[in-house]
Design a protein around this motif. Structure first.
Motif, PDB file in Angstrom:
ATOM      1  N   ASP A 226       0.797  -1.507   0.272  1.00 15.36           N
ATOM      2  CA  ASP A 226       0.321  -0.450  -0.133  1.00 15.36           C
ATOM      3  C   ASP A 226       0.445   1.220  -0.111  1.00 15.36           C
ATOM      4  O   ASP A 226       0.756   2.224  -0.364  1.00 15.36           O
ATOM      5  CB  ASP A 226      -1.131   0.307   1.335  1.00 15.36           C
ATOM      6  N   ARG A 227       2.339   1.476   0.475  1.00 16.25           N
ATOM      7  CA  ARG A 227       2.637   2.371   0.891  1.00 16.25           C
ATOM      8  C   ARG A 227       3.608   2.567  -0.442  1.00 16.25           C
ATOM      9  O   ARG A 227       3.313   3.862  -0.533  1.00 16.25           O
ATOM     10  CB  ARG A 227       3.914   2.173   1.609  1.00 16.25           C
ATOM     11  N   ARG A 228       3.824   1.516  -0.783  1.00 16.00           N
ATOM     12  CA  ARG A 228       4.769   2.289  -2.289  1.00 16.00           C
ATOM     13  C   ARG A 228       3.493   2.576  -3.361  1.00 16.00           C
ATOM     14  O   ARG A 228       4.117   3.263  -4.668  1.00 16.00           O
ATOM     15  CB  ARG A 228       5.434   0.433  -2.836  1.00 16.00           C
ATOM     16  N   ILE A 229       2.238   2.027  -3.620  1.00 18.55           N
ATOM     17  CA  ILE A 229       1.914   1.997  -4.960  1.00 18.55           C
ATOM     18  C   ILE A 229       0.768   3.801  -3.672  1.00 18.55           C
ATOM     19  O   ILE A 229       0.579   4.020  -5.214  1.00 18.55           O
ATOM     20  CB  ILE A 229       0.573   1.396  -4.118  1.00 18.55           C
ATOM     21  N   LEU A 230       0.966   3.948  -3.200  1.00 15.61           N
ATOM     22  CA  LEU A 230       0.676   5.358  -2.694  1.00 15.61           C
ATOM     23  C   LEU A 230       1.349   6.206  -3.193  1.00 15.61           C
ATOM     24  O   LEU A 230       0.915   7.379  -3.829  1.00 15.61           O
ATOM     25  CB  LEU A 230      -0.357   5.488  -1.455  1.00 15.61           C
ATOM     26  N   GLU A 231       2.615   5.876  -2.761  1.00 13.97           N
ATOM     27  CA  GLU A 231       3.910   6.855  -3.756  1.00 13.97           C
ATOM     28  C   GLU A 231       4.161   6.871  -4.657  1.00 13.97           C
ATOM     29  O   GLU A 231       3.950   8.309  -5.229  1.00 13.97           O
ATOM     30  CB  GLU A 231       5.036   6.288  -2.551  1.00 13.97           C
ATOM     31  N   GLU A 232       4.021   6.177  -5.457  1.00 15.35           N
ATOM     32  CA  GLU A 232       3.630   5.881  -7.342  1.00 15.35           C
ATOM     33  C   GLU A 232       2.595   6.512  -7.447  1.00 15.35           C
ATOM     34  O   GLU A 232       2.590   7.512  -8.332  1.00 15.35           O
ATOM     35  CB  GLU A 232       3.944   4.874  -8.042  1.00 15.35           C
ATOM     36  N   LEU A 233       0.951   6.951  -6.858  1.00  8.15           N
ATOM     37  CA  LEU A 233       0.017   7.147  -8.143  1.00  8.15           C
ATOM     38  C   LEU A 233       0.482   8.883  -7.437  1.00  8.15           C
ATOM     39  O   LEU A 233       0.127   9.650  -8.552  1.00  8.15           O
ATOM     40  CB  LEU A 233      -0.885   6.427  -7.449  1.00  8.15           C
ATOM     41  N   GLU A 234       1.129   9.418  -5.769  1.00 10.41           N
ATOM     42  CA  GLU A 234       0.544  10.696  -6.370  1.00 10.41           C
ATOM     43  C   GLU A 234       2.611  10.744  -6.569  1.00 10.41           C
ATOM     44  O   GLU A 234       2.082  12.084  -7.892  1.00 10.41           O
ATOM     45  CB  GLU A 234       0.873  10.770  -4.368  1.00 10.41           C
TER      46      GLU A 234
END
Length: 269
Positions: A226-234
């Protein structure tokens, strides 16, 4: 020694249709000597047609015709029947069937297939372009592209590129990874040729876990966290703002639906 089979290809275009069919058929026979295929292209009047038919008669040949002009096709058929020459008409029966089924009439334009062929070759070139410049393998392709897709991993960039290529668009795509600098070329092209692709964290997480599982990898790796996905989407949204490009949310959309939106956006300019 028996002479080889002589086949006369008679066409009011270039005769490729007949040639391909003949090759498909003759490949099924073990000839001692390969058939002698004599192609007579661009036969557009009765005088030229008669000359070719008479030559076929002398050679005891088989006539394979692809004449879209119905008058010439009937002339060839009548001559061959009268002279007892084997004659295969590859177009007339299908043409008549389509006319009867639709109520439409054949254009009888020998050059029309060539124009269709040009569209075919344009599509092949677009597909090759999409493959060559997939995942920004060569950023120089961005300058030549009709459409540039940008987005984080697993936002359908590659399948969408392939689909649009089949619509004759030259498409390049750029993966957005926070640790990898954006190519300079991306800032040298008009923003209206760039489309950002994004999705929801939940959807992206599911897709990435399935991808990892299909590869036999740990589906709970950092790539799907979840952390990595949110980082990439941001990071993706920040990039879209820098590029001033339009954005499509691809979640729950079929490739065809997304492609239609892309085309609408590109053609609106």
């Amino acid at each position: 020694m028996k002479q080889p089979v002589v086949i006369y290809v008679i066409s009011d275009a270039i005769g490729e249709t007949a040639q391909h069919t003949i090759r498909a058929v003759t490949a099924q026979f073990d000839f001692n000597e390969q058939p002698d295929i004599r192609r007579h292209a661009f036969i557009r009047d009765e005088a030229a047609l008669l000359e070719t038919l008479e030559e076929a008669k002398v050679a005891d040949g088989i006539v394979v015709q692809t004449l879209v002009n119905s008058k010439l096709a009937r002339y060839a058929k009548s001559y061959c029947e009268h002279e007892k020459i084997a004659n295969i008409d590859l177009l007339t029966h299908l043409t008549e069937a389509i006319e009867m089924k639709t109520g439409l009439h054949s254009k009888e334009d020998p050059g029309n297939m060539r124009r269709l062929d040009n569209a075919y070759f344009d599509r092949i070139a677009a597909i090759e372009f999409a493959v060559k410049y997939d995942d920004c393998k060569d950023p120089r392709g961005l300058l030549e592209a009709d459409i540039v897709l940008v987005g984080v991993s697993r936002t359908s960039k590659t399948p969408l590129s392939s689909y649009l290529a089949n619509q004759n668009f030259k498409v390049a795509n750029v993966p957005l990874v926070p640790e990898i600098p954006l190519p300079e070329e991306l800032f040298k092209i008009p923003a209206n040729r760039i489309i950002g692709l994004t999705t929801t964290p939940e959807k992206l997480g599911r897709i990435r876990r399935v991808r990892l599982r299909s590869m036999g990898l740990d589906e709970m790796s950092n790539y799907s966290s979840d952390r990595r996905i949110l980082e990439e989407l941001e990071y993706g949204y920040e990039t879209f703002k820098k590029l001033k490009c339009r954005v499509i949310h691809v979640e729950d959309k079929a490739i065809e639906e997304t492609a239609a939106l892309v085309q609408e956006m590109i053609q609106a300019n």
